[in-house]
Design a protein around this motif. Sequence first.
Motif, mmCIF file in Angstrom:
data_model
loop_
_atom_site.group_PDB
_atom_site.id
_atom_site.type_symbol
_atom_site.label_atom_id
_atom_site.label_comp_id
_atom_site.label_asym_id
_atom_site.label_seq_id
_atom_site.Cartn_x
_atom_site.Cartn_y
_atom_site.Cartn_z
ATOM 1 N N THR A 9 7.513 -1.330 -8.420
ATOM 2 C CA THR A 9 8.363 -2.401 -8.966
ATOM 3 C C THR A 9 8.577 -2.211 -10.460
ATOM 4 O O THR A 9 9.715 -2.177 -10.942
ATOM 5 C CB THR A 9 7.714 -3.769 -8.725
ATOM 6 O OG1 THR A 9 7.279 -3.822 -7.375
ATOM 7 C CG2 THR A 9 8.689 -4.871 -8.987
ATOM 8 N N LEU A 63 2.681 -0.737 -4.792
ATOM 9 C CA LEU A 63 3.841 -1.634 -4.756
ATOM 10 C C LEU A 63 4.187 -2.122 -6.163
ATOM 11 O O LEU A 63 5.342 -2.057 -6.598
ATOM 12 C CB LEU A 63 3.566 -2.827 -3.843
ATOM 13 C CG LEU A 63 4.707 -3.848 -3.827
ATOM 14 C CD1 LEU A 63 5.914 -3.304 -3.098
ATOM 15 C CD2 LEU A 63 4.270 -5.164 -3.217
ATOM 16 N N ILE A 117 3.725 -9.607 -0.910
ATOM 17 C CA ILE A 117 4.928 -9.126 -1.577
ATOM 18 C C ILE A 117 5.710 -10.324 -2.092
ATOM 19 O O ILE A 117 6.040 -11.241 -1.341
ATOM 20 C CB ILE A 117 5.810 -8.309 -0.610
ATOM 21 C CG1 ILE A 117 5.004 -7.153 -0.017
ATOM 22 C CG2 ILE A 117 7.036 -7.775 -1.332
ATOM 23 C CD1 ILE A 117 5.719 -6.419 1.079
#
Lengths: 369, 291
Positions: free
Chosen positions: B11, B7, B137
């Motif tokens: 990003t 993740l 998140i």
Amino acid sequence: MFSAVLATLPPWLVGRRTLGYAALVAMIVLPLTANPYWLFVGNTLLIYVILATGLNLLVGFAGQLAFANAAMFGIGAYGTGLTQVDFGFPFFLAAPCGTVLAVGFGTILAFPALRLSGLYLGLATLAFAQIAQWVFMHWETVTFGAGGFKVPPVSFAPLPISDAKGLYYLTLLIAVVVVLLAANIVRSRIGRAFVAIRDGAVAAESIGIDLLRYKALAFGLSGLTAGIAGALYSGLLNFVAPESFDLFQMMMQKAMIVVGGLGSIAGSVIGATLLTLVLEALRGVKSWQEIAFGALLLGFVILVPNGLADFLRRHVPGWREPLIHPAFSGDIDATTTEPVPAPALPQIGAIGAEAITPAAPLLEGAARQ
Amino acid sequence: MLAYLILSGITTGALYALIALGITILYKAAGTVNFAHGELFMMGGFLAYTFVTMLGMPYLLGLALAIAGAFVFGMVTDRIAFRPLIGSRALGVVLATVGFAFILRGAARILWGGKGDYLALPPLFAPDPIIWGPLIILPQQLVVIGGTAIVLTLFAAFFRLTRLGKMMQATADNAKAARLVGIRIEHIYTLSFGIGAAVAAVSAVLMAPLTLLYTDMGFALFVKGFAAAALGGLKSLPGAVIGGLLVGLIESLAAGYIASSFLDISAFVVIMVVLVFCPSGLLGGPAARRV
């Protein structure tokens, strides 16, 4: 009109070579009058003269857009410092070790340079430089990490001279030798080959220039000067730390040869002097240092693309320019009926006259070999 | 651990993709690389900070102004450091943009440097992390990924649907022919510099809430974007995006599984490997040799 005034004076008084001699004399006399700070600045300046001269061979003459010189400089300094600290070598044994290390890494860089050119080579060498700096910073068991480490001062014990002055004169001697050597190299077969490679690698190869050999030589020579300069720098600071060899250092060396003149040995000397003094004057105010440095680089690239050496060449007469200089008119016959013999060893001030400008056509360079 | 690394890799990869996109657009159009790209990115971030935090403008207005400001800075870069040098050697352009980069960095240090080293820009939404299984998140991460997707869609539409986009493509394909049919290619170059800087500024305002703003940030981001663009072949917009995501992922995984200090260096290792073994990149096509 400035040059008109100059033209009325005898050439030995105002010629470019005289400027070179005057600068050399000034550098010889400097330690006798200067305080320790100016001695340090002078020594730094000489180290940058060595660096810029080597870098100009690679970038200005061989035309390789390389960004690894600061890393070579660092490898030279680390090699010299670490062999002193770890093995107890004296400086005069450690310095050659560091230099050899820098030459080795420099020569290895010629291999990517065989496959890459222009921006891609710039990018690859930039990556190499950053990796080298990262190693200086993070291989803590060997390089002592980001904080750097202390190096014992260079001792000139048997000679009746202080450490600082001894190192200064050693640096001056090496700088003069490097400049003379570079000036002779660029007018030799090797220098012509560099220029041919710069102006067209394929064309150069087609007239029998071995690209691997000459690119390796160009990278090796710049590694050699950077290594020597690194060794002297570690001796000057008595301290080696990764931040001395960062991107700013690299760009500063690039700026020196651009300001002085790409493809001119005298230009390297002039550019190194000017940039060192400007940045030293602004030391401590990082923002203005960056702005001055950026403006110099930008201004010279756009307004004076051939650098200060070219400016001098046009506005200050040389010793051997009879057609420009009326005082020389009596000698015209002697100098025009037969070719002017090249001096066996060109002196500092004369080099500008012989330097090859970046616009020099390839065939001219090849034909003179 | 793996999901988290992926993740965060995606990003940061999305941010690198935007930077790489700007580099690629310029390289396609003008055949050069703007070494002040990272500083334009930094200026975008600081302009957003000035408008939003210092002047208290509405968030989205501030971001839009910052992006517009970066666009102008990009065009200024072209007029100062590129247009006078059209037709000269690559080295001249590189050094001129490097010089301009240092001027911008010094100016930023004077303008924003005195207030502590790192400045924070607030995120678009309140930072209430979403907890989803083992994953935490940050909403800003979704904003980054969503924002990147929007910019990429806009670009695809711009190049396919608008007259200006087609003119840029024509210039990239063949500058001489483009000039022959009446395209003023100098204007296209200026525009490419501006668009590159604006995209960099988008990436800066998306990134600023996650990391922080500091005047030296530009170069590192530029090099990572450059690595991503080179990985993608420097001439392919999809390649730049894939390259950006890959560099982000490699960096994140190397930092997670080897040592955190590898965060700084993995992009350079990627550059070296790509350039030495596959100089034309993943989507660059066979390199033509200019004689």
